[in-house]
Design an enzyme around this catalytic site. Structure first.
Site, PDB file in Angstrom:
ATOM      1  N   LYS A  84     -23.177 -22.999 -22.897  1.00  0.00           N
ATOM      2  CA  LYS A  84     -24.133 -21.814 -22.283  1.00  0.00           C
ATOM      3  C   LYS A  84     -24.799 -21.056 -23.533  1.00  0.00           C
ATOM      4  O   LYS A  84     -25.824 -20.793 -23.648  1.00  0.00           O
ATOM      5  CB  LYS A  84     -23.246 -21.044 -21.552  1.00  0.00           C
ATOM      6  CG  LYS A  84     -23.751 -19.603 -21.348  1.00  0.00           C
ATOM      7  CD  LYS A  84     -23.003 -18.889 -20.551  1.00  0.00           C
ATOM      8  CE  LYS A  84     -22.058 -17.844 -21.145  1.00  0.00           C
ATOM      9  NZ  LYS A  84     -22.494 -16.876 -22.055  1.00  0.00           N
ATOM     10  N   ASN A  85     -23.836 -21.009 -24.628  1.00  0.00           N
ATOM     11  CA  ASN A  85     -24.143 -20.115 -25.540  1.00  0.00           C
ATOM     12  C   ASN A  85     -25.183 -20.930 -26.505  1.00  0.00           C
ATOM     13  O   ASN A  85     -25.974 -20.344 -27.771  1.00  0.00           O
ATOM     14  CB  ASN A  85     -22.872 -19.640 -26.377  1.00  0.00           C
ATOM     15  CG  ASN A  85     -22.513 -18.264 -25.701  1.00  0.00           C
ATOM     16  OD1 ASN A  85     -22.747 -18.040 -24.749  1.00  0.00           O
ATOM     17  ND2 ASN A  85     -21.071 -18.072 -26.227  1.00  0.00           N
ATOM     18  N   ARG A 123     -27.236  -9.693 -21.898  1.00  0.00           N
ATOM     19  CA  ARG A 123     -27.439  -8.965 -23.185  1.00  0.00           C
ATOM     20  C   ARG A 123     -28.394 -10.173 -24.040  1.00  0.00           C
ATOM     21  O   ARG A 123     -29.058  -9.780 -25.085  1.00  0.00           O
ATOM     22  CB  ARG A 123     -26.306  -8.834 -23.742  1.00  0.00           C
ATOM     23  CG  ARG A 123     -26.402  -7.885 -25.162  1.00  0.00           C
ATOM     24  CD  ARG A 123     -25.125  -7.525 -25.762  1.00  0.00           C
ATOM     25  NE  ARG A 123     -25.247  -6.880 -27.182  1.00  0.00           N
ATOM     26  CZ  ARG A 123     -25.537  -7.168 -28.151  1.00  0.00           C
ATOM     27  NH1 ARG A 123     -25.633  -8.641 -28.326  1.00  0.00           N
ATOM     28  NH2 ARG A 123     -26.144  -6.840 -29.085  1.00  0.00           N
ATOM     29  N   CYS A 176     -21.954  -2.625 -22.536  1.00  0.00           N
ATOM     30  CA  CYS A 176     -21.603  -3.481 -21.599  1.00  0.00           C
ATOM     31  C   CYS A 176     -20.110  -3.563 -21.675  1.00  0.00           C
ATOM     32  O   CYS A 176     -19.324  -2.758 -22.491  1.00  0.00           O
ATOM     33  CB  CYS A 176     -22.219  -4.684 -21.960  1.00  0.00           C
ATOM     34  SG  CYS A 176     -21.283  -5.876 -22.777  1.00  0.00           S
ATOM     35  N   ASP A 200     -14.130 -15.840 -27.872  1.00  0.00           N
ATOM     36  CA  ASP A 200     -14.324 -16.095 -26.333  1.00  0.00           C
ATOM     37  C   ASP A 200     -13.134 -16.974 -25.827  1.00  0.00           C
ATOM     38  O   ASP A 200     -13.135 -17.216 -24.614  1.00  0.00           O
ATOM     39  CB  ASP A 200     -15.429 -16.864 -26.294  1.00  0.00           C
ATOM     40  CG  ASP A 200     -16.869 -16.126 -26.505  1.00  0.00           C
ATOM     41  OD1 ASP A 200     -16.795 -14.825 -26.334  1.00  0.00           O
ATOM     42  OD2 ASP A 200     -18.001 -16.528 -26.369  1.00  0.00           O
ATOM     43  N   ARG A 205     -21.944  -3.222 -28.559  1.00  0.00           N
ATOM     44  CA  ARG A 205     -22.789  -4.329 -28.778  1.00  0.00           C
ATOM     45  C   ARG A 205     -24.076  -3.987 -29.118  1.00  0.00           C
ATOM     46  O   ARG A 205     -25.085  -4.313 -28.547  1.00  0.00           O
ATOM     47  CB  ARG A 205     -22.706  -5.335 -27.783  1.00  0.00           C
ATOM     48  CG  ARG A 205     -21.465  -5.708 -26.978  1.00  0.00           C
ATOM     49  CD  ARG A 205     -21.611  -6.882 -26.127  1.00  0.00           C
ATOM     50  NE  ARG A 205     -21.068  -8.277 -26.613  1.00  0.00           N
ATOM     51  CZ  ARG A 205     -21.170  -9.135 -25.934  1.00  0.00           C
ATOM     52  NH1 ARG A 205     -21.778  -9.329 -24.864  1.00  0.00           N
ATOM     53  NH2 ARG A 205     -21.025 -10.408 -26.637  1.00  0.00           N
ATOM     54  N   ARG A 248     -21.415 -17.152 -14.076  1.00  0.00           N
ATOM     55  CA  ARG A 248     -22.128 -17.031 -15.170  1.00  0.00           C
ATOM     56  C   ARG A 248     -22.016 -17.961 -16.292  1.00  0.00           C
ATOM     57  O   ARG A 248     -23.059 -18.420 -17.083  1.00  0.00           O
ATOM     58  CB  ARG A 248     -22.031 -15.575 -15.862  1.00  0.00           C
ATOM     59  CG  ARG A 248     -22.713 -14.059 -15.106  1.00  0.00           C
ATOM     60  CD  ARG A 248     -22.464 -12.920 -15.832  1.00  0.00           C
ATOM     61  NE  ARG A 248     -22.820 -13.264 -17.177  1.00  0.00           N
ATOM     62  CZ  ARG A 248     -22.321 -12.521 -18.189  1.00  0.00           C
ATOM     63  NH1 ARG A 248     -21.389 -11.772 -18.198  1.00  0.00           N
ATOM     64  NH2 ARG A 248     -22.896 -12.729 -19.481  1.00  0.00           N
TER      65      ARG A 248
HETATM   66  C1  UD1 Z   1     -22.301 -14.371 -29.373  1.00  0.00           C
HETATM   67  C2  UD1 Z   1     -21.878 -14.833 -27.929  1.00  0.00           C
HETATM   68  C3  UD1 Z   1     -20.623 -14.637 -27.456  1.00  0.00           C
HETATM   69  C4  UD1 Z   1     -19.426 -14.333 -28.401  1.00  0.00           C
HETATM   70  C5  UD1 Z   1     -19.931 -13.810 -29.656  1.00  0.00           C
HETATM   71  C6  UD1 Z   1     -18.883 -13.892 -31.044  1.00  0.00           C
HETATM   72  C7  UD1 Z   1     -24.044 -15.698 -27.036  1.00  0.00           C
HETATM   73  C8  UD1 Z   1     -24.738 -15.598 -26.067  1.00  0.00           C
HETATM   74  N1  UD1 Z   1     -23.077 -14.962 -26.961  1.00  0.00           N
HETATM   75  O1  UD1 Z   1     -22.641 -12.946 -28.755  1.00  0.00           O
HETATM   76  O2  UD1 Z   1     -20.135 -15.101 -26.296  1.00  0.00           O
HETATM   77  O3  UD1 Z   1     -18.286 -13.752 -27.892  1.00  0.00           O
HETATM   78  O4  UD1 Z   1     -21.232 -14.315 -30.108  1.00  0.00           O
HETATM   79  O5  UD1 Z   1     -18.777 -15.247 -31.152  1.00  0.00           O
HETATM   80  O6  UD1 Z   1     -24.038 -16.667 -27.992  1.00  0.00           O
HETATM   81  N2  UD1 Z   1     -22.977  -6.567 -33.749  1.00  0.00           N
HETATM   82  C9  UD1 Z   1     -23.640  -5.370 -34.391  1.00  0.00           C
HETATM   83  N3  UD1 Z   1     -24.998  -5.346 -34.600  1.00  0.00           N
HETATM   84  C10 UD1 Z   1     -26.027  -6.454 -34.093  1.00  0.00           C
HETATM   85  C11 UD1 Z   1     -25.396  -7.796 -33.608  1.00  0.00           C
HETATM   86  C12 UD1 Z   1     -23.889  -7.629 -33.551  1.00  0.00           C
HETATM   87  O7  UD1 Z   1     -23.015  -4.713 -34.824  1.00  0.00           O
HETATM   88  O8  UD1 Z   1     -26.955  -6.420 -34.434  1.00  0.00           O
HETATM   89  C13 UD1 Z   1     -21.865  -6.669 -33.733  1.00  0.00           C
HETATM   90  C14 UD1 Z   1     -21.275  -6.784 -32.398  1.00  0.00           C
HETATM   91  O9  UD1 Z   1     -21.104  -5.397 -31.418  1.00  0.00           O
HETATM   92  C15 UD1 Z   1     -19.889  -7.426 -32.430  1.00  0.00           C
HETATM   93  C16 UD1 Z   1     -20.011  -8.540 -33.519  1.00  0.00           C
HETATM   94  O10 UD1 Z   1     -21.243  -7.769 -34.343  1.00  0.00           O
HETATM   95  O11 UD1 Z   1     -18.841  -6.592 -32.703  1.00  0.00           O
HETATM   96  C17 UD1 Z   1     -20.295  -9.809 -33.380  1.00  0.00           C
HETATM   97  O12 UD1 Z   1     -21.232  -9.815 -32.387  1.00  0.00           O
HETATM   98  P1  UD1 Z   1     -22.411 -11.228 -32.365  1.00  0.00           P
HETATM   99  O13 UD1 Z   1     -21.761 -12.290 -33.260  1.00  0.00           O
HETATM  100  O14 UD1 Z   1     -23.556 -10.914 -32.803  1.00  0.00           O
HETATM  101  O15 UD1 Z   1     -22.268 -11.626 -30.868  1.00  0.00           O
HETATM  102  P2  UD1 Z   1     -23.508 -12.146 -29.862  1.00  0.00           P
HETATM  103  O16 UD1 Z   1     -24.500 -12.867 -30.412  1.00  0.00           O
HETATM  104  O17 UD1 Z   1     -23.588 -10.846 -29.035  1.00  0.00           O
END
Ligand code: UD1
Length: 418
Positions: free
Chosen positions: A22-23, A92, A116, A305, A121, A397
């Site tokens: 999915k990701n 998201r 969320c 995850d 996030r 989902r």
């Molecule tokens: C993706 C995955 C999710 C997984 C996560 C971490 C998808 C669709 N989802 O989520 O299932 O749990 O990676 O492996 O691929 N952060 C910031 N600012 C930003 C972006 C992120 O502070 O602009 C923080 C987030 O709040 C979090 C951390 O960075 O604490 C990691 O987030 P991130 O790696 O970006 O996760 P996602 O891409 O949202």
């Protein structure tokens, strides 16, 4: 709203077909908006997040031809550059359309994601990456308004932490920027490498995806492409826990060992064996479960995850284990629900102390997010008597036919329509 009813106590045995990730699918569907040439994605998982993302690109004007596990996405006529709050609020990952729309049309308006269930996030790193490539970004009435009327320009982007989504945003924007972009401290997740493979098939020139340093030569000509999505390593880890927690044996077809090193290491330490089979990986447990400590980290560390699923496993190990969450705040929503099944867990900040070994007992529980929901299913498989899990739309989902896949391996699980 559907519920799951599970009678615990069955040893799982058989084969599970692992679906596409999915990701990996979500950013690739978003990436289709970059190009005016058709993109065919195969091995798409049949889960509602994927349906929602296909809905998002359709609302931007894409024409989509579906098959059971595939889609041909044609965005040659894409027109709308704005994504509504309602769409982003539900998922998201919708924020991943920001970079492709901006890169292709020179402007994009995407609603800021709300808070969320698993923490605030933010998207600050996405926004900073796009600014570094020359975009003007404003926040207006809850919308991220991005513009680059004369196009984006390649640059060096240094991420403050290896965010998966921000790395994907930076890669997608850089493919259409003039000149070279270097991304440092990039996320190394296999889903990032798979996005780069997909974009390279579409005509991009990306090197180093899957490492900390990614180099992109921008502004290439797009071409029609076909890309096969990688298997879902989180689904593999989830069924591996199902085999381990029930003391069963499962063959996980298509599972790739190279994506799961940290997970396999902990499974083995917990007394669960993993070995390569003819069609993927085989996971089994014969002896007792041992407690293990874990800390979630960006890839190649242990994935956040799979933290909830391992907590269910540790509830059944004889002894105490510490599970530390470092990626997301507030990712212990499953703890009170596991405790309703009789688990002994103490939470202190970002650490959970699990004292395992007491038998779990069936109860009514509520699913709160995707991974929390599946952790309750795993715990229910070994709980005495009947467990009812409410609000299972979270499971749909991200898990394709979870109840059917488990039933085929001997689980007593049924979906009850309310
Ligand atoms: C993706 C995955 C999710 C997984 C996560 C971490 C998808 C669709 N989802 O989520 O299932 O749990 O990676 O492996 O691929 N952060 C910031 N600012 C930003 C972006 C992120 O502070 O602009 C923080 C987030 O709040 C979090 C951390 O960075 O604490 C990691 O987030 P991130 O790696 O970006 O996760 P996602 O891409 O949202």
């Amino acid at each position: 709203m559907d519920k799951l009813r599970i009678i615990g106590g069955q040893r799982l045995q058989g084969a599970v077909t692992i679906s596409g990730a999915k990701n990996a699918a979500l950013p690739q569907i978003a990436a289709s908006l970059l190009s005016d040439q058709p993109l065919e994605l195969t091995n798409l998982p049949a889960v509602t997040d994927v349906e929602n993302m296909l809905g998002v690109v359709t609302r931007h004007g894409a024409q989509i031809k579906r098959s059971a596990h595939g889609a041909v996405i044609d965005t040659s006529t894409a027109v709308s550059r704005e994504t509504s709050y309602d769409t982003v609020r539900r998922m998201r990952a919708t924020v991943l359309v920001l970079a492709p729309l901006l890169a292709r049309f020179g402007e994009a308006r995407v609603s800021l994601p709300g808070g969320c269930a698993i923490g605030a996030r933010p998207v600050d790193m996405h926004v900073r990456a796009l600014s570094t490539l020359g975009a003007d970004i404003d926040i207006e009435n809850g919308l991220i308004v991005a513009s680059a009327p004369t196009g984006l320009t390649g640059a060096r982007i240094v991420l403050s932490s290896p965010s998966v989504g921000a790395t994907e945003t930076a890669i997608m924007a850089a493919t259409a920027a003039r000149g070279e972009t270097e991304i440092l401290n990039a996320a190394r997740e296999p889903e990032v490498a798979d996005l780069a493979d997909c974009l390279n098939a579409m005509g991009a020139h990306i090197e180093g995806a899957g490492t900390h340093r990614i180099l992109i030569q921008g502004a290439r000509a797009w071409r029609p492409a076909v890309h096969d999505i990688i298997p879902d390593r989180i689904e593999v880890g989830t069924y591996a826990v199902a085999a381990g927690i029930t003391g069963g044996q499962l063959e996980l077809t298509h599972a790739r060992l190279e994506h799961l090193a940290s997970v396999v290491q902990l499974l083995e330490a917990a007394g669960v064996s993993v070995w390569p089979g003819d069609r993927g990986l085989v996971v089994a447990r014969e002896g007792p479960l041992h407690p293990v400590d874990l800390t979630t980290e960006p890839y190649p560390g242990f994935p956040t995850d799979l933290q909830a699923q391992f907590m269910a496993l540790m509830c059944c190990a004889d002894g105490a284990s510490l599970l530390r969450e470092t990626v997301f705040e507030n990712r212990f929503m499953h703890v009170p629900e596991l405790m309703r099944l009789g688990a002994n867990i103490t939470l202190q900040g970002t650490t959970a102390l699990v004292r395992g070994g007491e038998p779990l007992k069936g109860a009514q529980v509520m699913a709160t997010d995707l991974r929390a929901s599946v952790c309750l299913v795993l715990a229910a498989l070994v709980s005495e008597g009947e467990t009812t899990i409410n609000r299972i739309y979270h499971l749909d989902r991200g898990y394709e036919q979870l109840d059917r896949k488990l039933r085929l391996c001997g689980a007593r699980i049924e979906r009850v329509s309310a």
